[in-house]
Design an enzyme around this catalytic site. Structure first.
Site, PDB file in Angstrom:
ATOM      1  N   ASP A 179      -4.337  42.304  25.577  1.00  0.00           N
ATOM      2  CA  ASP A 179      -2.989  42.189  25.033  1.00  0.00           C
ATOM      3  C   ASP A 179      -2.488  43.588  24.698  1.00  0.00           C
ATOM      4  OD1 ASP A 179      -0.667  41.707  23.645  1.00  0.00           O
ATOM      5  OD2 ASP A 179      -1.555  40.317  22.198  1.00  0.00           O
ATOM      6  N   VAL A 180      -1.446  44.026  25.383  1.00  0.00           N
ATOM      7  CA  VAL A 180      -0.903  45.365  25.165  1.00  0.00           C
ATOM      8  C   VAL A 180      -0.331  45.503  23.754  1.00  0.00           C
ATOM      9  CG1 VAL A 180       0.823  47.031  25.980  1.00  0.00           C
ATOM     10  CG2 VAL A 180      -0.493  45.694  27.624  1.00  0.00           C
ATOM     11  N   THR A 226      13.366  37.411  34.500  1.00  0.00           N
ATOM     12  CA  THR A 226      14.805  37.247  34.730  1.00  0.00           C
ATOM     13  C   THR A 226      15.136  35.925  35.410  1.00  0.00           C
ATOM     14  OG1 THR A 226      14.688  38.395  36.878  1.00  0.00           O
ATOM     15  CG2 THR A 226      15.147  39.736  34.927  1.00  0.00           C
ATOM     16  N   THR A 286      12.266  38.911  38.794  1.00  0.00           N
ATOM     17  CA  THR A 286      10.913  38.721  38.276  1.00  0.00           C
ATOM     18  C   THR A 286      10.901  37.444  37.433  1.00  0.00           C
ATOM     19  OG1 THR A 286      11.276  39.879  36.181  1.00  0.00           O
ATOM     20  CG2 THR A 286      10.698  41.243  38.087  1.00  0.00           C
ATOM     21  N   TYR A 329      15.635  44.346  21.962  1.00  0.00           N
ATOM     22  CA  TYR A 329      15.085  44.825  23.241  1.00  0.00           C
ATOM     23  C   TYR A 329      15.747  46.139  23.650  1.00  0.00           C
ATOM     24  CZ  TYR A 329      13.979  44.761  28.274  1.00  0.00           C
ATOM     25  OH  TYR A 329      13.560  45.080  29.546  1.00  0.00           O
ATOM     26  N   LYS A 364      13.774  49.694  24.214  1.00  0.00           N
ATOM     27  CA  LYS A 364      13.762  50.436  25.471  1.00  0.00           C
ATOM     28  C   LYS A 364      14.376  51.823  25.304  1.00  0.00           C
ATOM     29  CE  LYS A 364      11.699  47.704  28.386  1.00  0.00           C
ATOM     30  NZ  LYS A 364      10.392  48.074  28.999  1.00  0.00           N
TER      31      LYS A 364
END
Length: 257
Positions: A64-65, A195, A192, A157, A161
């Protein structure tokens, strides 16, 4: 293929689908030994099987990042197994969706744990390993057009980013003397799993595509090609750059509808 990554070891987070999977496949096609990580083992195994079936070298690590111990441990263990780390692609992300005034503090923070903290943990670890190895290396962080342009209902988000963008510039400045390059790719809408909802029907797809000068959404393979370039020696004098791979979306204020 040109085998431009021959002999190099690459680690890709979020490698089970989308941009991460396409990047792992592309790096392996060019000769890299690829390690992919993600939270679910099954999709990781499927990507590894595809790479190996084509004659490439790959392995999967479940991690898990958003968990510092897991992510750092996975990168360090991969470098130890392979004797080096040449490329890190911080691709994993997480986000919440909703109006700003109804966003809870927990939802706000959820945007940062994987996207920002994970990128920080991965970049810090890779810098240490690449400097210690003496061979330098390349770190490619995946951002988003949301980090550069205001995006309603995605405030958390977008902020996360934007943090990735400027963090990467600072990391590039610190790594340059040791030959460690840090760059960013900036996608807009790419087809992906993340989306799928916004492209679920033809009307939604057409509405999205009207905003893109090239008239279509991106493909994961197109992002993978940009990441490959920045990871390769062909980009040896490029660091601290943010490369839009968005069909021209960020280049225009509006397009004719």
């Amino acid at each position: 293929m040109s085998q431009r990554m021959q002999g190099k070891v690459a680690f890709v987070s979020g490698g089970g689908s989308g941009i991460g999977a396409a990047t792992a496949i592309r790096l392996a096609q060019e000769g890299a030994s690829v390690v992919i990580c993600g939270r679910r083992q099954e999709p990781l195994d499927a990507v590894v099987a595809q790479i190996r079936a084509a004659g490439g070298q790959a392995e999967a690590v479940q991690a898990d990042v958003g968990d510092e111990t897991q992510y750092v441990g996975a990168i360090e263990a991969a470098a130890q197994r392979h004797g080096r780390l040449d490329v890190l692609v911080n691709n994993a992300m997480a986000f919440t969706w909703g109006a700003l005034e109804s966003t809870s503090t927990a939802e706000w923070h959820a945007n940062f744990r994987t996207t920002v903290d994970g990128t920080f943990w991965g970049t810090r670890t890779a810098l240490r390993l690449m400097k210690a190895g003496g061979q330098g290396g390349s770190i490619v962080n995946v951002s988003s057009i949301c980090g550069q342009l205001g995006t309603p209902w995605m405030a958390g988000y977008s902020a996360a980013k934007a943090a990735v963008d400027n963090f990467s510039r600072a990391a590039a400045a610190e790594g340059a003397a040791a030959g460690v390059r840090v760059n960013v790719v900036v996608p807009a809408v790419v087809e992906t799993p993340a989306t799928a909802g916004m492209l679920a029907d033809e009307a939604s797809r057409r509405s999205t595509e009207k905003l893109i000068p090239m008239g279509r959404v991106g493909r994961p393979e197109e992002l993978a090609n940009a990441i490959l370039f920045l990871a390769s020696d062909e980009a040896a004098y490029i660091t601290g750059a943010s490369l839009p791979v968005d069909g021209g979306r960020s280049a225009v204020l509006v397009t004719a509808l």
